[in-house]
Structure formats: structure tokens, C-alpha cells
Design a protein around this motif. Structure first.
Motif, PDB file in Angstrom:
ATOM      1  N   LEU A  45     -49.365 -18.418  91.625  1.00 19.99           N
ATOM      2  CA  LEU A  45     -50.784 -18.169  91.435  1.00 19.99           C
ATOM      3  C   LEU A  45     -51.352 -19.155  90.422  1.00 19.99           C
ATOM      4  O   LEU A  45     -50.692 -19.507  89.445  1.00 19.99           O
ATOM      5  CB  LEU A  45     -51.030 -16.739  90.967  1.00 19.99           C
ATOM      6  N   LEU A  46     -52.563 -19.585  90.660  1.00 16.95           N
ATOM      7  CA  LEU A  46     -53.219 -20.558  89.797  1.00 16.95           C
ATOM      8  C   LEU A  46     -53.686 -19.890  88.514  1.00 16.95           C
ATOM      9  O   LEU A  46     -54.576 -19.049  88.528  1.00 16.95           O
ATOM     10  CB  LEU A  46     -54.408 -21.173  90.532  1.00 16.95           C
ATOM     11  N   LEU A  47     -53.058 -20.255  87.405  1.00 12.66           N
ATOM     12  CA  LEU A  47     -53.428 -19.719  86.104  1.00 12.66           C
ATOM     13  C   LEU A  47     -53.558 -20.862  85.113  1.00 12.66           C
ATOM     14  O   LEU A  47     -52.654 -21.679  84.986  1.00 12.66           O
ATOM     15  CB  LEU A  47     -52.371 -18.736  85.589  1.00 12.66           C
ATOM     16  N   PHE A  48     -54.687 -20.894  84.435  1.00 11.43           N
ATOM     17  CA  PHE A  48     -54.867 -21.850  83.346  1.00 11.43           C
ATOM     18  C   PHE A  48     -54.689 -21.056  82.055  1.00 11.43           C
ATOM     19  O   PHE A  48     -55.642 -20.695  81.385  1.00 11.43           O
ATOM     20  CB  PHE A  48     -56.249 -22.498  83.428  1.00 11.43           C
ATOM     21  N   ASP A  49     -53.418 -20.769  81.737  1.00 12.96           N
ATOM     22  CA  ASP A  49     -53.090 -19.857  80.636  1.00 12.96           C
ATOM     23  C   ASP A  49     -52.468 -20.549  79.431  1.00 12.96           C
ATOM     24  O   ASP A  49     -51.857 -19.911  78.590  1.00 12.96           O
ATOM     25  CB  ASP A  49     -52.167 -18.746  81.137  1.00 12.96           C
ATOM     26  N   GLY A  50     -52.605 -21.858  79.356  1.00  8.28           N
ATOM     27  CA  GLY A  50     -52.032 -22.603  78.243  1.00  8.28           C
ATOM     28  C   GLY A  50     -50.669 -23.191  78.544  1.00  8.28           C
ATOM     29  O   GLY A  50     -50.128 -23.946  77.745  1.00  8.28           O
ATOM     30  N   SER A  51     -50.104 -22.843  79.699  1.00  4.13           N
ATOM     31  CA  SER A  51     -48.797 -23.369  80.101  1.00  4.13           C
ATOM     32  C   SER A  51     -48.965 -24.663  80.891  1.00  4.13           C
ATOM     33  O   SER A  51     -49.972 -24.861  81.562  1.00  4.13           O
ATOM     34  CB  SER A  51     -48.069 -22.361  80.997  1.00  4.13           C
ATOM     35  N   SER A  52     -47.946 -25.494  80.843  1.00  8.15           N
ATOM     36  CA  SER A  52     -47.951 -26.698  81.664  1.00  8.15           C
ATOM     37  C   SER A  52     -47.750 -26.302  83.125  1.00  8.15           C
ATOM     38  O   SER A  52     -46.876 -25.489  83.439  1.00  8.15           O
ATOM     39  CB  SER A  52     -46.830 -27.643  81.234  1.00  8.15           C
ATOM     40  N   ILE A  53     -48.564 -26.865  84.005  1.00  7.38           N
ATOM     41  CA  ILE A  53     -48.399 -26.585  85.437  1.00  7.38           C
ATOM     42  C   ILE A  53     -48.287 -27.875  86.245  1.00  7.38           C
ATOM     43  O   ILE A  53     -48.252 -27.845  87.462  1.00  7.38           O
ATOM     44  CB  ILE A  53     -49.544 -25.683  85.987  1.00  7.38           C
ATOM     45  N   ARG A  54     -48.192 -29.005  85.558  1.00  4.47           N
ATOM     46  CA  ARG A  54     -48.123 -30.306  86.224  1.00  4.47           C
ATOM     47  C   ARG A  54     -46.941 -30.405  87.189  1.00  4.47           C
ATOM     48  O   ARG A  54     -47.078 -30.908  88.313  1.00  4.47           O
ATOM     49  CB  ARG A  54     -48.027 -31.419  85.180  1.00  4.47           C
ATOM     50  N   ASP A  55     -45.757 -29.933  86.795  1.00  6.12           N
ATOM     51  CA  ASP A  55     -44.567 -30.098  87.626  1.00  6.12           C
ATOM     52  C   ASP A  55     -44.622 -29.299  88.925  1.00  6.12           C
ATOM     53  O   ASP A  55     -43.975 -29.667  89.902  1.00  6.12           O
ATOM     54  CB  ASP A  55     -43.309 -29.709  86.840  1.00  6.12           C
ATOM     55  N   ASN A  56     -45.366 -28.195  88.951  1.00  9.11           N
ATOM     56  CA  ASN A  56     -45.466 -27.379  90.162  1.00  9.11           C
ATOM     57  C   ASN A  56     -46.794 -27.565  90.887  1.00  9.11           C
ATOM     58  O   ASN A  56     -47.085 -26.854  91.837  1.00  9.11           O
ATOM     59  CB  ASN A  56     -45.302 -25.896  89.809  1.00  9.11           C
ATOM     60  N   TRP A  57     -47.599 -28.503  90.446  1.00 10.83           N
ATOM     61  CA  TRP A  57     -48.937 -28.679  90.994  1.00 10.83           C
ATOM     62  C   TRP A  57     -48.890 -29.385  92.337  1.00 10.83           C
ATOM     63  O   TRP A  57     -48.117 -30.299  92.555  1.00 10.83           O
ATOM     64  CB  TRP A  57     -49.785 -29.499  90.026  1.00 10.83           C
ATOM     65  N   ARG A  58     -49.698 -28.940  93.232  1.00 11.91           N
ATOM     66  CA  ARG A  58     -49.967 -29.656  94.469  1.00 11.91           C
ATOM     67  C   ARG A  58     -51.475 -29.771  94.554  1.00 11.91           C
ATOM     68  O   ARG A  58     -52.188 -29.004  93.924  1.00 11.91           O
ATOM     69  CB  ARG A  58     -49.403 -28.925  95.678  1.00 11.91           C
ATOM     70  N   THR A  59     -51.989 -30.719  95.267  1.00 17.29           N
ATOM     71  CA  THR A  59     -53.437 -30.921  95.325  1.00 17.29           C
ATOM     72  C   THR A  59     -54.121 -29.618  95.711  1.00 17.29           C
ATOM     73  O   THR A  59     -53.767 -28.984  96.708  1.00 17.29           O
ATOM     74  CB  THR A  59     -53.787 -32.036  96.327  1.00 17.29           C
ATOM     75  N   LEU A  60     -55.090 -29.227  94.897  1.00 16.47           N
ATOM     76  CA  LEU A  60     -55.813 -27.974  95.104  1.00 16.47           C
ATOM     77  C   LEU A  60     -57.085 -28.237  95.897  1.00 16.47           C
ATOM     78  O   LEU A  60     -57.889 -29.089  95.525  1.00 16.47           O
ATOM     79  CB  LEU A  60     -56.180 -27.361  93.742  1.00 16.47           C
ATOM     80  N   GLY A  61     -57.265 -27.502  96.987  1.00 10.72           N
ATOM     81  CA  GLY A  61     -58.491 -27.602  97.766  1.00 10.72           C
ATOM     82  C   GLY A  61     -59.600 -26.808  97.095  1.00 10.72           C
ATOM     83  O   GLY A  61     -59.431 -25.628  96.795  1.00 10.72           O
ATOM     84  N   VAL A  62     -60.726 -27.471  96.835  1.00  8.20           N
ATOM     85  CA  VAL A  62     -61.876 -26.804  96.214  1.00  8.20           C
ATOM     86  C   VAL A  62     -63.124 -27.075  97.044  1.00  8.20           C
ATOM     87  O   VAL A  62     -63.190 -28.027  97.824  1.00  8.20           O
ATOM     88  CB  VAL A  62     -62.100 -27.267  94.754  1.00  8.20           C
ATOM     89  N   ASP A  63     -64.113 -26.207  96.862  1.00  7.87           N
ATOM     90  CA  ASP A  63     -65.387 -26.366  97.549  1.00  7.87           C
ATOM     91  C   ASP A  63     -66.482 -25.822  96.653  1.00  7.87           C
ATOM     92  O   ASP A  63     -66.212 -25.060  95.723  1.00  7.87           O
ATOM     93  CB  ASP A  63     -65.363 -25.598  98.873  1.00  7.87           C
ATOM     94  N   TRP A  64     -67.707 -26.206  96.935  1.00 12.03           N
ATOM     95  CA  TRP A  64     -68.829 -25.709  96.143  1.00 12.03           C
ATOM     96  C   TRP A  64     -69.018 -24.225  96.385  1.00 12.03           C
ATOM     97  O   TRP A  64     -68.968 -23.759  97.519  1.00 12.03           O
ATOM     98  CB  TRP A  64     -70.108 -26.470  96.474  1.00 12.03           C
ATOM     99  N   LEU A  65     -69.200 -23.490  95.322  1.00 15.67           N
ATOM    100  CA  LEU A  65     -69.419 -22.050  95.390  1.00 15.67           C
ATOM    101  C   LEU A  65     -70.918 -21.820  95.572  1.00 15.67           C
ATOM    102  O   LEU A  65     -71.717 -22.114  94.693  1.00 15.67           O
ATOM    103  CB  LEU A  65     -68.931 -21.374  94.103  1.00 15.67           C
ATOM    104  N   ILE A  66     -71.281 -21.319  96.739  1.00 11.93           N
ATOM    105  CA  ILE A  66     -72.683 -21.052  97.040  1.00 11.93           C
ATOM    106  C   ILE A  66     -72.845 -19.548  97.185  1.00 11.93           C
ATOM    107  O   ILE A  66     -72.347 -18.949  98.129  1.00 11.93           O
ATOM    108  CB  ILE A  66     -73.130 -21.735  98.350  1.00 11.93           C
ATOM    109  N   GLU A  67     -73.514 -18.947  96.225  1.00 12.15           N
ATOM    110  CA  GLU A  67     -73.771 -17.509  96.278  1.00 12.15           C
ATOM    111  C   GLU A  67     -75.114 -17.273  96.946  1.00 12.15           C
ATOM    112  O   GLU A  67     -76.056 -18.038  96.743  1.00 12.15           O
ATOM    113  CB  GLU A  67     -73.796 -16.921  94.862  1.00 12.15           C
ATOM    114  N   PRO A  68     -75.221 -16.208  97.736  1.00 13.20           N
ATOM    115  CA  PRO A  68     -76.494 -15.935  98.441  1.00 13.20           C
ATOM    116  C   PRO A  68     -77.698 -15.861  97.505  1.00 13.20           C
ATOM    117  O   PRO A  68     -78.773 -16.332  97.839  1.00 13.20           O
ATOM    118  CB  PRO A  68     -76.237 -14.582  99.106  1.00 13.20           C
TER     119      PRO A  68
END
Length: 196
Positions: free
Chosen positions: A37-60
Motif C-alpha cells: 500500500l502506498l504510504l508516505f510515512d517517513g520510510s524509504s520506499i524507493r527500493d519497492n517503488w514502481r511508476t505510479l499512475g496518477v490522474d487529475w482529481l475532478i470532483e463534481p
């Protein structure tokens, strides 16, 4: 380190003025399947990272407002993601505690900031916590937050564990604040924080 800057700022985005990014629909499923799971909790995640797909968040509720696309966008409430236009400023030794992690936005290479570790810079003697009914408030933790200048080890961009999911920077050379101001980068807001 403290003689290299004079001011400290909290860093934020304004979701009512600029678009935010969100993981694409399949990302959480892929993460669950891989047990990562994607967590930005202060831990290094570089070694397990794969390119993350992102998109613009459009709320109604804001879709009709035609919000602008920023140069640095918030990835939900987790972190910030810098566009290809300005990523070169951060890819060459930006901060020793920063991992820049590749994201894919419509076949463009953006980079998410992962701040590794926490600075122990909250000054408990000068900080006033927001207590409600005998307990710390969950919404606004502090009536007054003060940081200890000499305890800031990472002036480019840092976090403080006791403060929660909030980012800080200074006016040091090569800091996030300085690079944003010098290059007229759109998307981030800076609020001055008291230091002693």
C-alpha cells in the motif's frame, strides 16, 4: 545548519484554486495484490517503488470551476508531485532526505516527493497545544506552533512526527521555498512558522 536560513514555512496546496492529483482507479487494486500500500510515512520506499499512475482529481462540486493545472500538485493529502517542466530542479541532489519517485500522468513523467525520516524540531516549551475536553484536538492540534531552528536538519523539505501530515521548508538556498519563488512555480502555498 541553522545559520543557512532565517525563515521556516509550512507548505500546502489550495484544492479550491488548483487541481489535485489522485492515484488512477486501478492503483489501489495493484497495491493490495502486491501487498504494498502506498504510504508516505517517513520510510524509504524507493527500493519497492514502481511508476505510479496518477490522474487529475475532478470532483463534481468543482468540475464547473475550470481549476488550473499546477506545476507542483498535491497527491491527495499525502505529498507533492512535480511536473516535467520543473522536475530537473529537484532531480540533482535536492535534499539528502528526499526520494523523488516516478509517476505517470497521461504519459508524462512527474515525480512525487517522499520525505524520509522526521526532524525533531517542535519546540514543546513555546508551542501551545489545542486541548478540547481534556484531549488534544484532532482538527487543529496547535493554538501556537513554534519550531527550534537549530533542530532543523533538512532545510530543503522536512516533516515533524508530532505535527502530523504536514510539510515544512525554509528560505535556505536550494530549499523548496527558494526554488519555487526563484522559478515562479505554481501550486504551493507557504505560511510562515514561528522559530526560536
Amino acid at each position: 545548519m541553522s545559520d543557512k536560513f532565517n525563515k521556516v514555512f509550512s507548505v500546502s496546496v489550495e484544492p479550491d484554486e488548483l487541481l489535485l492529483l489522485n492515484e488512477t482507479g486501478f492503483e489501489p487494486i495493484i497495491q493490495l495484490k502486491k501487498g504494498q500500500l502506498l504510504l508516505f510515512d517517513g520510510s524509504s520506499i524507493r527500493d519497492n517503488w514502481r511508476t505510479l499512475g496518477v490522474d487529475w482529481l475532478i470532483e463534481p462540486r468543482v468540475a464547473h470551476q475550470n481549476l488550473a493545472k499546477p506545476d507542483v500538485a498535491g497527491l491527495g493529502a499525502s505529498t507533492f508531485v512535480v511536473s516535467p517542466k520543473f522536475s530537473h530542479l529537484f532531480l540533482s541532489g535536492f535534499g539528502k532526505n528526499i526520494e523523488l519517485l516516478e509517476c505517470n500522468l497521461n504519459d508524462e513523467q512527474w515525480f512525487a516527493f517522499n520525505v524520509v525520516g522526521f526532524d525533531k524540531a517542535l519546540n514543546e516549551d513555546h508551542t501551545m497545544r489545542n486541548i478540547r475536553n481534556g484531549k488534544p484536538s484532532r482538527v487543529g492540534k496547535f493554538k501556537k506552533m513554534v519550531l527550534t531552528k537549530n533542530a532543523i536538519d533538512n532545510p530543503e523539505l522536512f516533516r515533524i512526527r508530532e505535527v502530523g501530515l504536514q510539510y515544512f521548508t525554509t528560505d535556505a538556498k536550494n530549499s523548496l521555498y527558494t526554488l519555487v519563488k526563484e522559478n515562479n512555480i505554481k501550486g504551493l502555498y507557504f505560511n510562515k512558522v514561528e522559530i526560536v
